[in-house]
Design a protein around this motif. Structure first.
Motif, PDB file in Angstrom:
ATOM      1  N   GLU A   1       0.917  -1.323   0.070  1.00 14.00           N
ATOM      2  CA  GLU A   1      -0.073  -0.122   0.019  1.00 14.00           C
ATOM      3  C   GLU A   1       0.904   1.128  -0.009  1.00 14.00           C
ATOM      4  OE1 GLU A   1      -1.066  -1.477   3.447  1.00 14.00           O
ATOM      5  OE2 GLU A   1      -2.531  -2.694   2.947  1.00 14.00           O
ATOM      6  N   SER A   2       2.053   1.008  -0.156  1.00 17.32           N
ATOM      7  CA  SER A   2       2.842   2.340   0.064  1.00 17.32           C
ATOM      8  C   SER A   2       4.167   2.080  -1.018  1.00 17.32           C
ATOM      9  CB  SER A   2       3.721   2.537   1.310  1.00 17.32           C
ATOM     10  OG  SER A   2       4.548   1.476   1.721  1.00 17.32           O
ATOM     11  N   SER A   3       4.847   3.136  -1.452  1.00 15.92           N
ATOM     12  CA  SER A   3       5.926   3.029  -2.411  1.00 15.92           C
ATOM     13  C   SER A   3       7.087   3.440  -1.355  1.00 15.92           C
ATOM     14  CB  SER A   3       5.813   4.112  -3.465  1.00 15.92           C
ATOM     15  OG  SER A   3       4.626   3.851  -4.159  1.00 15.92           O
ATOM     16  N   GLY A   4       8.258   3.139  -1.979  1.00 19.64           N
ATOM     17  CA  GLY A   4       9.700   3.214  -1.487  1.00 19.64           C
ATOM     18  C   GLY A   4      10.848   2.595  -1.975  1.00 19.64           C
ATOM     19  N   THR A   5      11.625   2.541  -1.395  1.00 19.07           N
ATOM     20  CA  THR A   5      13.038   2.085  -1.904  1.00 19.07           C
ATOM     21  C   THR A   5      13.873   1.036  -0.867  1.00 19.07           C
ATOM     22  OG1 THR A   5      13.518   4.262  -2.960  1.00 19.07           O
ATOM     23  CG2 THR A   5      15.209   2.581  -3.165  1.00 19.07           C
ATOM     24  N   PHE A   6      14.139  -0.130  -1.489  1.00 16.50           N
ATOM     25  CA  PHE A   6      14.896  -1.201  -0.536  1.00 16.50           C
ATOM     26  C   PHE A   6      16.226  -1.258  -1.109  1.00 16.50           C
ATOM     27  CE2 PHE A   6      10.621  -3.434   0.446  1.00 16.50           C
ATOM     28  CZ  PHE A   6      10.770  -2.620   1.861  1.00 16.50           C
ATOM     29  N   VAL A   7      17.094  -1.482  -0.272  1.00 15.56           N
ATOM     30  CA  VAL A   7      18.721  -1.806  -0.934  1.00 15.56           C
ATOM     31  C   VAL A   7      18.949  -3.011  -0.633  1.00 15.56           C
ATOM     32  CG1 VAL A   7      20.977  -1.094  -0.876  1.00 15.56           C
ATOM     33  CG2 VAL A   7      19.273   0.618  -0.592  1.00 15.56           C
ATOM     34  N   ASN A   8      19.187  -3.939  -1.540  1.00 18.74           N
ATOM     35  CA  ASN A   8      19.101  -5.559  -1.197  1.00 18.74           C
ATOM     36  C   ASN A   8      20.988  -5.868  -0.939  1.00 18.74           C
ATOM     37  OD1 ASN A   8      21.119  -5.668  -3.539  1.00 18.74           O
ATOM     38  ND2 ASN A   8      19.687  -7.301  -4.660  1.00 18.74           N
ATOM     39  N   TYR A   9      21.190  -7.168  -0.957  1.00 19.12           N
ATOM     40  CA  TYR A   9      22.280  -7.470  -0.360  1.00 19.12           C
ATOM     41  C   TYR A   9      23.382  -7.265  -1.052  1.00 19.12           C
ATOM     42  CZ  TYR A   9      23.117 -10.993  -3.979  1.00 19.12           C
ATOM     43  OH  TYR A   9      23.233 -11.381  -5.282  1.00 19.12           O
ATOM     44  N   GLU A  10      23.399  -6.892  -2.493  1.00 19.31           N
ATOM     45  CA  GLU A  10      24.606  -6.245  -3.202  1.00 19.31           C
ATOM     46  C   GLU A  10      24.622  -4.812  -3.296  1.00 19.31           C
ATOM     47  OE1 GLU A  10      23.721  -6.976  -7.286  1.00 19.31           O
ATOM     48  OE2 GLU A  10      21.748  -7.544  -6.989  1.00 19.31           O
ATOM     49  N   GLY A  11      23.645  -3.986  -2.607  1.00 22.53           N
ATOM     50  CA  GLY A  11      23.840  -2.637  -2.657  1.00 22.53           C
ATOM     51  C   GLY A  11      22.686  -2.034  -3.850  1.00 22.53           C
ATOM     52  N   ARG A  12      22.193  -2.863  -4.112  1.00 21.93           N
ATOM     53  CA  ARG A  12      21.055  -2.525  -5.276  1.00 21.93           C
ATOM     54  C   ARG A  12      19.923  -1.758  -4.860  1.00 21.93           C
ATOM     55  NH1 ARG A  12      20.693  -4.592 -10.700  1.00 21.93           N
ATOM     56  NH2 ARG A  12      22.006  -6.287 -10.014  1.00 21.93           N
ATOM     57  N   ALA A  13      19.725  -0.623  -5.131  1.00 20.53           N
ATOM     58  CA  ALA A  13      18.444  -0.100  -4.777  1.00 20.53           C
ATOM     59  C   ALA A  13      17.405  -0.177  -5.795  1.00 20.53           C
ATOM     60  CB  ALA A  13      18.868   1.431  -4.453  1.00 20.53           C
ATOM     61  N   GLN A  14      16.008  -0.538  -5.361  1.00 24.46           N
ATOM     62  CA  GLN A  14      15.216  -1.136  -6.290  1.00 24.46           C
ATOM     63  C   GLN A  14      13.658  -0.236  -5.538  1.00 24.46           C
ATOM     64  OE1 GLN A  14      15.403  -5.066  -7.912  1.00 24.46           O
ATOM     65  NE2 GLN A  14      15.683  -5.415  -5.860  1.00 24.46           N
ATOM     66  N   HIS A  15      12.992   0.200  -6.265  1.00 20.34           N
ATOM     67  CA  HIS A  15      11.820   1.050  -6.049  1.00 20.34           C
ATOM     68  C   HIS A  15      10.761   0.091  -6.050  1.00 20.34           C
ATOM     69  CE1 HIS A  15       9.991   4.859  -5.096  1.00 20.34           C
ATOM     70  NE2 HIS A  15       8.961   4.317  -5.879  1.00 20.34           N
ATOM     71  N   TYR A  16       9.844   0.221  -5.243  1.00 22.13           N
ATOM     72  CA  TYR A  16       8.747  -0.596  -5.271  1.00 22.13           C
ATOM     73  C   TYR A  16       7.384   0.288  -5.263  1.00 22.13           C
ATOM     74  CZ  TYR A  16       8.458   0.022  -0.148  1.00 22.13           C
ATOM     75  OH  TYR A  16       8.588   0.335   1.205  1.00 22.13           O
TER      76      TYR A  16
END
Lengths: 907, 182, 327
Positions: free
Chosen positions: A611-626
């Motif tokens: 229900e919200s948007s934002g950014t996660f940074v995964n184990y390899e330092g990859r920022a991904q937007h949802y």
């Protein structure tokens, strides 16, 4: 590249791909079933038949299967010529297919429907009787409807050959073939959910989704990122009537490819959980009953509470939400909501990625590595998608053998036959047997500290300048030499480790091995698993400082704001109790009810990822937007909008400007002004139905369209699907291709990366040339009591997914795992419980692989609280013990279980 | 010149003839049917009020396949699938917003089970628009409607209560997966 | 004051009242006759034969939301619909109905009517301009162009009548037809005047300014409620004025045909005037029912290439004959 002629048109094609793949890549619609870009060709379904002509004078040609044909220079082919054959083939495939489409969960996204229409078979001529099959119960995730099977063999090729499952196969003979387990029961593989997408028809369907079913075209979807672990697989959640219905894979070449783990696919049901916090609540004192508070008043209350408060951030909240908290309380009062040890390890991962000459491995890199060393991380349970990739990496030897004999890579069956049992080397150092042992060349049982020592020794054996290690046994030394030799000889070696063992030296040992393998021009792959969806992002935000949860709890502040964090999962209960008792004001933002929230004065109903948007940074330092999938009711708001008056885009830009390494954060979405011909990207497919009736029972007058946080997508069917930017790549669809197979229409070539690029942005890169070494001090194992190591469970250990009913069915309560000899020493019988020092009484299981004197403790499951693993603990037989209701020993899938263990105590 | 004038005269003459012919209609009987004083004959296949029918065994025909909803050009049908304990699908709710419905009959054509049918009843006006939102209980009738004999589950492969695998029309009994015999 | 002479208060009240009432009733009459001519019944539900339909329509019109678009020029938007009925009522004022019946006798009566008809085009033009809407603008452009063009032929077409009567006063024109209607010597003038009159009041088939198939509703697209009602009433008054002018100019006004006079001159005059005007009203409705709408370019080229030469020839021939007869 070779040039060929198809139906009189010339094409430049890649001779390494098969003809089917090239036809699809060049926008020709050629039907197929058994081929899959990740699994190659076997040529069993006869659907992709084309005519191949011997030379220019040949007028008759011969039928070949495109998926089994390498395009040859000057080759002449015809798709049209074999149309009749393909129609006959599909007609025979359809002879036994039941008249089920209206009551089939695959209907509307069925590859078989698409291919039948495409092949031109419309009327059933055969009036004989149809073959039928009985179904099996296959666990809480997958439905079985065997009647619908068209025997393309994709399921067994995926489940057995690709995912390494052993409990599913093809049975019976000739046209009686049956695909199922040897007996009814839940699938053992952690990747069984992909059968839903792999099966071209409705034999295997998503069970939780089927219970609450709607058609694909009725799902409002958005590009999203999985919250299950630190891998950050791209997902595509679907919503209807305000509830999240299902998750499917969203293709991202560099991260998850075509597959998800079962936690990612089935673990998001917590969004609809009854444990959700529906409205904001407040109370004056700890004793008072909480009362409901209006959203705007709640926001004001939070603003008031923020004065002089400390902020406790979260590794499962987005970058933007954490940054909003930092803005609200000030940088000085901003603490990471994780233990100091975990924060230290995350900081050290950032340091390694930046300052060591290594290649940060994404999932695709992992698949392409030909020698793998796993140091003390049970990746099947902590970063499952990585484990599936490691399973692919061991096939590289076979591929190489095929390449030597001029077999193309896609020739799946041939390469498997050629390789037989020969695999690329995989070494595992772990305190217990893991799910990857069956493909490992060697498994060494050792504690995390000992694994770290061996890792350092391997680094030293590869490169003399690395620090040496003393005190290894002879057996260990020979293992060290073997691994060092193998890694050195590999074309692309890969080292995997992670934080789950809570042993910082392990990370440094892994870094040393990878550094040692650097010979100037080629870098070794290094993948370091992190526990949660934004763990690395949180560490980036802390910028190397050590303000962890312990510091927050001892800061003496009287007010605290906790963002999406259950402190009781992060520190010992007693410490958290003391901390909360000392507070005058505790504000908690969370989506699910938990112990921390129960004690708060102010609870704000926060939105989940859906229900919200934002950014996660995964184990390899990859920022991904949802992107948010749907708009929650007004009383539930995103953490960002609770914490800040600024828009998501403003916070994103400020976060990118304020933090080092984070400049790329602003490039994750195409930005507020995004449009194509004046239209935004739609969340609903163009066939979305019921718009004028779905809310009509509430009010026949239709409401205004909801506004989006990003200004990139709309909650509507009006718009143009991703054309410019892959970050808005939503549910794929192409004319004639309603199933998920249509993704190839959006790829550079069938099976390749997405045309629109944007697979997330890597925040961390390194250009280090020299070889700095770590020289960690590794504490000796203590001698009293049992040495402890953590055991993680894919289903249940993670906080949020554990609220999902289907995951709960596969999970169990907390337990300990012991060596049978130790159990005998403690005088334990299978129905007994074990009293764990300073903790609860739990059931136990016996595992042969576990070394005597060590004990595995299940982490994150109900019944035990072990976020900080102590060196050793004392165990005792529990008095008057009753096994808990949710103790399900059968759900613990391990290969080394002693026959004695866990019996009877299962409820 | 004369040709042009001749053409003009021809045009004007045509107009005058038109005027005269239309004028003569003053003495013709009007075609108007004076509804509601006179009730018109409604043909059985008239596309009017929508009903949900039952199969010959008296069970709900609708299997909540969503095809009517997606065929609907004004998107006025919304439903949710649910199933009984034996796996038979039926709609949890089935809602038509008749204030949007254009009576095109696409839903009836799309329906694979003959569940949704249009009837010759067209007198559906309401004073309150909200009353034009109809739920399943308003539309479900106790009969088979226009198609008397069709029962979807008799021909579908899916097992439901009272019909196991291999018991539908034209089906063989389930195969024995443990046998390798031809 | 209450005597029955031209310009008395009673006269003014009766003439204007009757003019308005007839115009309003024309709405119902037109709809019913259109119905008959297309094999329907027309409005027959409200009151006997549906005659109260007009009242129902008026109530509907009055209670509709009187919406002024926010993007319009508000003053002009309100002003435009008022112009048409006002100037058309002013035109009605100089019509001689019967001996002693009429609002006023102007020695330039015919020119007055032309002046008023010319002003009426402002209603169309301003209404379309003020709406600030492309379809309205297109409609008003069409209306203005069409009115300006057809006014030319209309003017020329009746110059023959003026020459024969030697006067602009309508009462004189009627009087001079005591012995023979001008429709005979001025047949072409009559034809041109009829066509131009239809175009001038933009009634079907010359309703191009609001041709709904192309430009929604033309200049009155944005109008609703009573403002639209004023446009409509104005149009019907224009139709009545045109139907009254026909007998006055070409059919001997109140003079009875074939000596069929009866009663007093007043009663007989009113009766025959009504019969003649009624005939033309029905004729206009029949035209609407029967004829198709030309394209705009056809309308304009027909005007300039056919109507103009025809009316000029008519004028020249009439003039020549009159000069020849005068010696």
């Amino acid at each position: 590249m070779v040039s060929i002629t198809i139906d009189g048109k010339n094409f430049e094609v890649d001779e390494d791909n098969n003809l089917l793949q090239e036809c699809l890549s060049h926008a020709m619609d050629l039907p197929y079933f058994c081929w899959h870009p990740s699994m190659g060709s076997v040529g069993s379904c006869r659907q992709c038949a084309v005519i191949e002509y011997a030379d220019d004078n040949d007028e008759k040609g011969r039928l070949v299967m495109a998926c089994m044909t390498s395009p040859r220079e000057g080759g002449r082919y015809s798709l049209k010529g074999a149309r009749k054959f393909r129609a006959q083939a599909i007609e025979s495939i359809m002879i036994n297919h039941p008249h089920d489409c209206p009551v089939c969960e695959e209907g509307g996204e069925c590859h078989l429907q698409d291919m039948t229409v495409m092949s031109g078979h419309a009327y059933r001529r055969y009036d004989g009787k149809k073959k039928t099959h009985n179904n099996q119960y296959l666990g809480p995730f997958i439905n079985h409807e065997m009647n619908r099977c068209i025997t393309c063999y994709r399921c067994v090729r995926y489940y057995k050959d690709y995912a390494g499952g052993t409990d599913f196969s093809v049975q019976a003979s000739h046209d009686n073939t049956y695909f199922g387990r040897w007996q009814e029961g839940a699938y053992e593989s952690e990747f069984s959910g992909n059968l839903v997408e792999v099966c071209p028809t409705g034999v295997f369907t998503d069970k939780p989704f089927a219970k609450n079913y709607v058609r694909k075209w009725d799902l409002q979807t958005s590009p999203s990122v999985c919250t299950g672990c630190g891998v950050g697989c791209n997902t595509n959640p679907g919503e209807r009537y305000g509830t999240l219905r299902r998750i499917v894979n969203r293709f991202n070449d560099e991260v998850n490819g075509y597959f998800l783990c079962d936690k990612g696919r089935f673990g998001a049901g917590y969004v609809n959980s009854e444990q959700r916090i529906p409205v904001s609540m407040t109370r004056d004192s700890h004793e008072a009953d909480p009362v409901q508070i209006e959203p705007d008043a709640a926001k004001q209350a939070l603003k008031d509470a923020a004065k002089g408060a400390i902020g406790i951030a979260s590794p499962r909240a987005s970058m933007e939400a954490n940054f909003a908290l930092r803005e609200l309380v000030g940088e000085d009062s901003f603490y990471a909501g994780i233990s100091a040890k975990e924060l230290g390890m995350l900081n050290s991962i950032i340091d390694i990625y930046q300052n060591r000459p290594v290649n940060i491995a994404n999932i695709k890199d992992i698949e392409n590595s030909d020698a793998v060393l796993i140091l003390g991380e049970d990746i099947t349970n902590t970063a499952a998608r990585m484990a599936l990739a490691v399973r692919q990496s061991v096939k590289n030897l076979g591929r190489q053998m095929g390449a030597d004999l001029n077999f193309p890579n896609w020739h799946d069956a041939a390469i498997r036959t050629l390789a037989m049992d020969r695999k690329s080397p995989l070494y595992i150092l772990s305190p217990h047997a893991t799910r990857l042992d069956d493909v490992a060349k060697s498994v060494h049982i050792s504690s995390a500290a000992q694994s770290a020592r061996i890792g350092l020794a391997i680094a030293h054996a590869i490169d003399n300048s690395a620090p040496a290690v003393k005190g290894l046994s002879k057996e260990e030394q020979s293992l060290v030499d073997e691994i060092a030799g193998t890694l050195k000889g590999a074309k692309q070696a890969l080292i995997i480790s992670g934080t789950s063992s809570m042993e910082p030296a392990l990370l440094e040992a892994a870094a040393n091995v990878a550094t040692a393998l650097n010979d100037g021009d080629s870098k070794a792959n290094l993948a370091l698993a992190v526990p949660e969806s934004n763990s690395l992002g949180l560490a980036l935000m802390m910028q190397g400082n050590e303000k962890a949860l312990e510091q927050a709890m001892s800061s003496g502040s009287k007010k605290a704001i906790v963002l999406e964090n259950d402190l009781y999962r992060r520190a010992a209960s007693a410490d958290v109790d003391t901390f909360i008792d000392g507070l005058e004001q505790l504000a908690v933002l969370d989506s699910l009810k938990n112990r921390t929230g129960e004690q708060a004065n102010l609870v704000l109903a926060a939105a989940t990822f859906a229900e919200s948007s934002g950014t996660f940074v995964n184990y390899e330092g990859r920022a991904q937007h949802y992107y948010s999938t749907f708009k929650a009711v007004d009383s539930i708001r995103s953490s960002v909008s609770w914490l800040s008056d600024k828009s998501l885009n403003e916070l994103n830009a400020e976060c990118a400007a304020a933090l080092p390494h984070c400049a790329e954060l602003t490039h994750l979405t195409p930005g507020e002004g995004y449009n194509f011909a004046g239209l935004k990207a739609p969340r609903q497919p163009h066939r979305y139905s019921g718009r004028t009736a779905m809310r009509a029972n509430i009010n026949v007058h239709e409401p205004k369209q909801e506004q989006d946080e990003n200004g990139v997508m709309v909650y509507s069917m009006e718009g143009v699907p991703a054309i410019k930017d892959a970050s808005v790549f939503n549910s794929p669809w192409a004319p004639g291709w309603n199933s998920n197979q249509s993704v190839f229409k959006f790829q550079e070539f069938a099976g390749g990366p997405l045309k629109q690029g944007n697979q997330g942005k890597r925040l961390l890169e390194n250009n280090v040339k020299d070889k700095p070494w770590y020289e960690p001090e590794i504490a000796g194992d203590s001698d009293n009591g049992f040495k402890v190591f953590p055991i993680y469970h894919l289903f249940g250990s993670e906080e949020l997914s554990a609220f999902t009913p289907a995951i709960q069915e596969k999970a169990t309560s907390a337990y300990i795992a012991l060596n049978p000899a130790d159990a005998e020493k403690l005088g334990l019988h299978s129905t007994d419980g074990v009293q764990v020092e300073h903790n609860g009484a739990v059931p136990f299981i016996l595992r042969n692989s576990i070394a005597a004197g060590t004990v595995g403790v299940a982490v994150g499951l109900s019944g035990l609280n072990f976020r900080n693993i102590p060196g050793s603990i004392a165990l005792d037989k529990a008095e008057d013990w009753q096994s808990p209701d949710n103790w399900k020993a059968a759900n613990i899938i391990v290969s080394d279980r002693s026959a004695e263990s866990g019996k009877g105590s299962a409820s | 010149m004369f040709k042009a004038i001749g053409k003009q005269i021809k045009i004007i003459w045509s107009q005058i003839v038109t005027l005269w012919l239309v004028f003569l209609h003053l003495f013709k009987k009007a075609d108007t049917v004076e509804y509601p004083d006179v009730q018109p004959y409604m043909f059985p296949r008239w596309r009017g009020r929508i009903v949900l029918t039952r199969d010959p065994d008296g069970e709900e025909r609708c299997v909540a396949c969503n095809l009517c909803a997606v065929a609907c050009p004004v998107d006025c049908i919304a439903l949710q699938k649910t199933e009984d304990e034996n796996g038979r699908w039926y709609p949890e709710f089935f809602r038509i917003n008749f204030s949007r419905c254009i009576m095109c009959g696409f839903c009836e054509e799309a329906c694979p089970t003959h569940a949704i049918q249009l009837t010759p009843d067209f007198e559906m006006a309401e004073y309150v628009r909200q009353d034009m939102v109809w739920e399943k209980e308003h539309m479900l009738i106790n009969g088979t409607g226009k198609y008397h004999d069709y029962n979807f589950y008799r021909v579908a492969g899916k097992a439901i209560g009272g019909k196991g695998k291999g018991e539908a029309r034209n089906e063989l009994p389930p195969v024995d997966r443990r046998s390798l015999l031809p | 004051m209450f005597s029955f002479e031209v310009g008395s208060l009673l006269n003014i009240a009766v003439v204007l009242g009757a003019g308005l009432a007839v115009s309003v009733m024309m709405i119902w009459v037109e709809r019913r006759f259109l119905g008959f001519w297309s094999d329907r019944l027309g409005p027959n539900r409200v009151g006997p034969f549906g005659i109260f339909q007009v009242i129902a329509d008026a109530i509907k019109m009055l209670f509709k939301e009187d919406w002024i678009p926010p993007f319009s020029d508000k003053f002009t938007f309100v002003l435009a619909p008022m112009i048409l009925p006002i100037v058309m009522l002013m035109a009605l004022a100089v019509i001689p109905f019967a001996p002693g019946v009429g609002v006023m006798d102007l020695n330039i009566g015919l020119l007055w009517i032309f002046a008023m008809a010319g002003l009426a085009s402002y209603s169309t033009m301003l209404g379309g301009l003020a709406s600030n809407n492309k379809f309205s603008l297109l409609g008003s452009l069409r209306g203005t162009g069409q009115m300006i063009s057809y006014e030319v032929f209309m003017g020329i077409s009746i110059l023959g009548v003026v020459i024969l009567a030697d006067s602009f006063t309508l009462r004189d024109i009627v009087e001079s037809q005591r012995d023979g209607w001008y429709v005979v010597p001025q047949f072409f003038g009559f034809i041109v005047f009829t066509v131009a009159g239809l175009a001038e009041s933009h009634r079907w088939p010359f309703d191009l300014p609001e041709s709904e198939a192309e430009i929604i509703s033309g200049y009155n697209t944005e109008y609703s409620g009573m403002k639209f009602g004023l446009f409509m009433i104005g149009e019907y008054i224009a139709m009545v004025v045109m139907a009254l002018l026909m007998p006055v100019l070409f059919f001997g006004g109140w003079h009875a045909p074939f000596g069929l006079e009866f009663g007093t001159p007043l009663i007989s005059g009113l009766f025959w005037m009504s019969v003649k005007a009624g005939f033309f009203l029905l004729f206009f409705i029949l035209v609407r029912a029967a004829l198709v709408r030309p394209r705009y370019d056809q309308l304009m080229s027909y005007g300039w290439l056919v109507m103009l030469p025809l009316s000029l020839i008519n004028l020249l021939v009439t003039g020549a004959i009159v000069l020849y007869q005068a010696g």
